[in-house]
Design an enzyme around this catalytic site. Structure first.
Site, mmCIF file in Angstrom:
data_model
loop_
_atom_site.group_PDB
_atom_site.id
_atom_site.type_symbol
_atom_site.label_atom_id
_atom_site.label_comp_id
_atom_site.label_asym_id
_atom_site.label_seq_id
_atom_site.Cartn_x
_atom_site.Cartn_y
_atom_site.Cartn_z
ATOM 1 N N ARG A 12 -0.224 -8.660 13.387
ATOM 2 C CA ARG A 12 -0.802 -7.662 12.469
ATOM 3 C C ARG A 12 -1.677 -8.339 11.417
ATOM 4 N NH1 ARG A 12 4.741 -5.100 11.010
ATOM 5 N NH2 ARG A 12 3.646 -4.094 9.291
ATOM 6 N N ARG B 230 11.581 -0.883 10.786
ATOM 7 C CA ARG B 230 10.504 -0.632 11.740
ATOM 8 C C ARG B 230 10.560 -1.651 12.877
ATOM 9 N NH1 ARG B 230 5.071 0.063 8.285
ATOM 10 N NH2 ARG B 230 4.340 -1.145 10.057
ATOM 11 N N ARG C 280 12.319 -5.947 4.909
ATOM 12 C CA ARG C 280 12.302 -4.593 4.347
ATOM 13 C C ARG C 280 12.998 -3.565 5.242
ATOM 14 N NH1 ARG C 280 5.806 -3.008 4.762
ATOM 15 N NH2 ARG C 280 5.779 -2.817 7.019
ATOM 16 N N ARG D 158 -9.392 0.755 9.149
ATOM 17 C CA ARG D 158 -8.970 -0.603 9.483
ATOM 18 C C ARG D 158 -10.022 -1.349 10.283
ATOM 19 N NH1 ARG D 158 -3.199 0.352 9.209
ATOM 20 N NH2 ARG D 158 -1.955 -1.492 9.583
ATOM 21 N N LYS E 162 0.832 -1.213 0.000
ATOM 22 C CA LYS E 162 0.000 0.000 0.000
ATOM 23 C C LYS E 162 0.865 1.262 0.000
ATOM 24 C CE LYS E 162 -2.043 -1.076 3.905
ATOM 25 N NZ LYS E 162 -1.519 -2.388 4.310
HETATM 26 P P1 ADP Z 1 1.187 -2.094 7.973
HETATM 27 O O1 ADP Z 1 0.111 -1.840 6.983
HETATM 28 O O2 ADP Z 1 2.479 -2.493 7.334
HETATM 29 O O3 ADP Z 1 0.797 -3.016 9.087
HETATM 30 P P2 ADP Z 1 1.024 0.616 9.120
HETATM 31 O O4 ADP Z 1 2.184 1.498 9.000
HETATM 32 O O5 ADP Z 1 -0.196 0.957 8.329
HETATM 33 O O6 ADP Z 1 1.583 -0.810 8.745
HETATM 34 O O7 ADP Z 1 0.575 0.483 10.644
HETATM 35 C C1 ADP Z 1 1.482 0.184 11.687
HETATM 36 C C2 ADP Z 1 0.741 0.070 13.025
HETATM 37 O O8 ADP Z 1 0.125 1.339 13.341
HETATM 38 C C3 ADP Z 1 -0.407 -0.918 13.062
HETATM 39 O O9 ADP Z 1 0.023 -2.227 13.339
HETATM 40 C C4 ADP Z 1 -1.294 -0.325 14.174
HETATM 41 O O10 ADP Z 1 -0.769 -0.616 15.451
HETATM 42 C C5 ADP Z 1 -1.151 1.171 13.954
HETATM 43 N N1 ADP Z 1 -2.190 1.700 13.035
HETATM 44 C C6 ADP Z 1 -1.969 2.259 11.810
HETATM 45 N N2 ADP Z 1 -3.127 2.641 11.234
HETATM 46 C C7 ADP Z 1 -4.118 2.303 12.110
HETATM 47 C C8 ADP Z 1 -5.532 2.412 12.097
HETATM 48 N N3 ADP Z 1 -6.203 2.941 11.050
HETATM 49 N N4 ADP Z 1 -6.224 1.956 13.169
HETATM 50 C C9 ADP Z 1 -5.596 1.429 14.231
HETATM 51 N N5 ADP Z 1 -4.270 1.283 14.303
HETATM 52 C C10 ADP Z 1 -3.524 1.708 13.266
#
Ligand code: ADP
Length: 215
Positions: free
Chosen positions: A172, A161, A127, A88, A13
């Site tokens: 996740r 990360r 990554r 999400r 994404k």
């Molecule tokens: P990825 O899609 O690779 O898991 P993100 O960078 O989108 O990574 O998200 C990293 C973390 O940030 C998630 O595992 C969660 O803890 C938090 N997070 C990000 N976006 C949201 C969201 N919309 N709602 C709740 N938690 C979120």
């Protein structure tokens, strides 16, 4: 034009969003990036989110929806928005409808990146990014042309990360399956979901997304 990129962690994404930003002048709204910035800056939101993110669980709906609203206000009305990592949960999807409506925007497309989950763990745990310009790399699939030097900016500092370890990745994924995948039917009922093969080469994925946006 406002679009959501939906897919499990590691689906690509962020990579695809960055390309749309460069090509179409759209804006990427990544709640993950916003939360990481908050953690780094040590804001109250960051302090609350840090441990949750390290476990791979979801931060509260209220926090992320507030961040999205603020970011939309800050970017003005001109550019289109690419939502990356948001919504999400069903509650966030509902909030987003209100957030957009209040700003005279509407959702045009939900693009689902369809990927093979077994490949994702390898993608994610390998990554890393340039600490200076943010360009993404991978231990196995995309090392810098000159080892240890960023292709784009020449920096020699890279970072990973803290949540890109196997155990957290599994959590996740489970969160995605339990809470995020179930919001797809909401958008399917509106006829705005298109599925793209996220296992194809990155350029092919980009081309497929561009076709959807231009359609
Ligand atoms: P990825 O899609 O690779 O898991 P993100 O960078 O989108 O990574 O998200 C990293 C973390 O940030 C998630 O595992 C969660 O803890 C938090 N997070 C990000 N976006 C949201 C969201 N919309 N709602 C709740 N938690 C979120």
């Amino acid at each position: 034009m406002n679009i959501i990129l939906l897919g499990p962690p590691g689906a690509g994404k962020g990579t695809q969003a960055q390309r749309l930003v460069e090509k179409f002048g759209m804006r990427q709204l990544s709640t993950g990036d916003m939360l990481r910035a908050a953690v780094k800056a040590g804001t109250p939101v960051g302090l609350q989110a840090k441990a949750v993110m390290e476990r791979g669980e979801l931060v509260s709906d209220e926090i992320v929806s507030a961040l999205i609203g603020e970011e939309l206000d800050a970017m003005g009305t001109e550019a289109g928005a690419i939502f990356d990592g948001y919504p999400r949960t069903a509650a966030q999807a509902e909030s987003l409808d209100g957030i957009l409506a209040a700003r005279g925007r509407k959702l045009d497309h939900v693009i689902e990146l369809d990927v093979d989950e077994d490949a994702l763990v390898e993608r994610i745990t390998g990554r890393f990014t340039c600490a200076n310009c943010g360009k993404g790399y991978h231990d196995k699939f995309e090392q810098p042309r000159q080892l240890g030097v960023c292709d784009k900016c020449g920096s020699t500092e890279f970072k990973r990360r803290p949540d890109d370890n196997e155990e957290t990745v599994r959590t996740r994924m489970a969160e995605y399956r339990a809470k995020t995948a179930p919001i797809l039917p909401i958008y399917e009922a509106r006829g705005i979901v298109t599925r793209v093969n996220g296992m194809a080469e990155m350029d092919h994925v980009t081309a497929a997304i561009e076709r959807i946006i231009k359609s």
